[in-house]
Design an enzyme around this catalytic site. Structure first.
Site, mmCIF file in Angstrom:
data_model
loop_
_atom_site.group_PDB
_atom_site.id
_atom_site.type_symbol
_atom_site.label_atom_id
_atom_site.label_comp_id
_atom_site.label_asym_id
_atom_site.label_seq_id
_atom_site.Cartn_x
_atom_site.Cartn_y
_atom_site.Cartn_z
ATOM 1 N N ARG A 130 -49.246 27.769 38.902
ATOM 2 C CA ARG A 130 -49.760 26.567 39.652
ATOM 3 C C ARG A 130 -51.674 27.352 38.195
ATOM 4 O O ARG A 130 -52.172 25.935 38.198
ATOM 5 C CB ARG A 130 -50.799 27.469 40.336
ATOM 6 C CG ARG A 130 -51.906 25.821 41.135
ATOM 7 C CD ARG A 130 -52.188 25.552 42.273
ATOM 8 N NE ARG A 130 -52.819 26.582 43.409
ATOM 9 C CZ ARG A 130 -53.744 25.916 43.586
ATOM 10 N NH1 ARG A 130 -54.218 24.799 43.568
ATOM 11 N NH2 ARG A 130 -54.727 26.904 43.817
ATOM 12 N N ARG A 175 -62.378 27.983 43.150
ATOM 13 C CA ARG A 175 -63.203 28.672 41.360
ATOM 14 C C ARG A 175 -63.673 27.109 40.776
ATOM 15 O O ARG A 175 -64.043 27.864 39.464
ATOM 16 C CB ARG A 175 -61.395 28.934 40.959
ATOM 17 C CG ARG A 175 -60.516 29.193 41.230
ATOM 18 C CD ARG A 175 -58.968 29.860 40.968
ATOM 19 N NE ARG A 175 -58.714 29.919 42.536
ATOM 20 C CZ ARG A 175 -58.230 29.546 43.190
ATOM 21 N NH1 ARG A 175 -57.626 28.344 43.266
ATOM 22 N NH2 ARG A 175 -57.014 30.007 43.846
ATOM 23 N N LYS A 217 -60.954 42.986 39.151
ATOM 24 C CA LYS A 217 -59.739 42.697 38.450
ATOM 25 C C LYS A 217 -59.671 42.101 37.854
ATOM 26 O O LYS A 217 -59.398 41.666 36.797
ATOM 27 C CB LYS A 217 -58.904 41.717 39.900
ATOM 28 C CG LYS A 217 -57.401 41.023 39.029
ATOM 29 C CD LYS A 217 -56.960 42.448 38.268
ATOM 30 C CE LYS A 217 -55.967 41.665 38.343
ATOM 31 N NZ LYS A 217 -55.374 40.638 38.340
#
Length: 282
Positions: A130, A175, A217
């Site tokens: 994705r 996002r 991260k």
DNA sequence: AGCCAGGGAGTCG
DNA sequence: CGACTCCATGGC
């Protein structure tokens, strides 16, 4: 083919590179499988079709030739990095050696900063297929056309003026607003690649984390993949577990200076294991 | 239907 | 600081 290669194709000894594994092991989301053992992708406004014949890497730049194409792609594929030396060092630890031996042709690509920042913002709580789709729609919808059917990543300025509704077609979810904040900060010079490159790693990480949507991260992925900081090892929850279990909580000393490279071998190995035995027991 | 995917922000102690 | 919840979407 020969005439084409003589025309504008590039070819180098690949030094043991495993092209397919390298392109699809979760460090870049900018390459498509052409189905004929060649792959088409983009980086920093350049497009290329790449393939492998034995230990020869072929790169055919697509579209308008850009200056320094040869040096650019050579650096992108890390052909001057001494992986024989890295893997020889990693072999000092038996588990790390096993990870390397399972996919010895993995290379950590030297990717462009802004492409990488956008890509790994999208990667948050997401899966590789994705992520690749969202990145592809971002490039197609907002990036410059580089060759027929191939678009590069949008420039920061191309995204900075947009609203989240404009990105609805990406289906990037929460996002989308992060992408816009990153673009605005880079376009405004608030986040500056040259400055990040000059900064010590810890300070560069904090600077990156000022971007909305960039945490530990994502920052570490940008440092390793987008700023070539090979000593940075991005750790997701599975990596932490694997490192805890197999390496006593931290990467072995033989990985010193190349923690990010070692980590990529471990990540791929753990993924091939299906994370079996690493899932949290309920 | 439920769970997961290379997380991060916001909130509460 | 640590633990918890929510966030959107698609594949299985």
């Amino acid at each position: 083919m020969m005439a084409d290669l003589a025309n504008n194709g590039l070819a180098w000894p690949a030094g043991g590179l495993d092209l397919a594994t390298t392109l699809f092991c979760g460090q870049t989301f900018s390459w498509a499988d052409n189905g004929d053992d060649s792959y088409t992708g983009v980086a920093a406004g350049r497009a290329a079709r790449v393939w492998q014949q034995g230990d020869t890497l072929h790169v055919r730049p697509l579209g308008r030739p850009a200056p320094e194409d040869e040096a650019f792609w050579r650096h992108y594929f890390a052909l001057d990095e001494d992986y024989a030396a890295w893997t020889a060092r990693f072999a000092a630890h038996p588990v790390l050696k096993q990870c390397v031996d399972s996919s010895p042709g993995i290379r950590v690509l030297n990717q462009p900063f802004f492409d990488t920042l956008l890509s790994f913002i999208i990667s948050a709580n997401n899966n590789i297929p994705r992520i690749t789709g969202i990145v592809e729609r971002l490039r197609t919808g907002f990036g410059p056309p580089l060759a027929p059917g191939v678009h590069g990543f949008p420039a920061p300025e191309s995204l900075a003026g947009l609203a989240v509704e404009d990105l609805a077609g990406l289906r990037a979810g929460f996002r989308a607003k992060y992408l816009l904040d990153a673009a605005r900060r880079v376009a405004a010079g608030e986040v500056n690649e040259e400055e990040l490159r000059a900064l010590p790693t810890a300070q560069a990480r904090e600077k990156l984390k000022q971007v909305y949507g960039v945490g530990d991260k994502v920052a570490d992925c940008v440092l390793l993949f987008g700023l070539s900081r090979k000593e940075v090892a991005p750790m997701d929850v599975w990596m932490r577990r694997a490192v805890q279990r197999y390496f006593g909580g931290q990467l072995p000393a033989c990985a010193k200076g190349g923690e990010g490279i070692a980590q990529q071998y471990i990540f791929h190995w753990a993924r091939m294991q299906g994370h079996e035995g690493e899932k949290p027991e309920k």
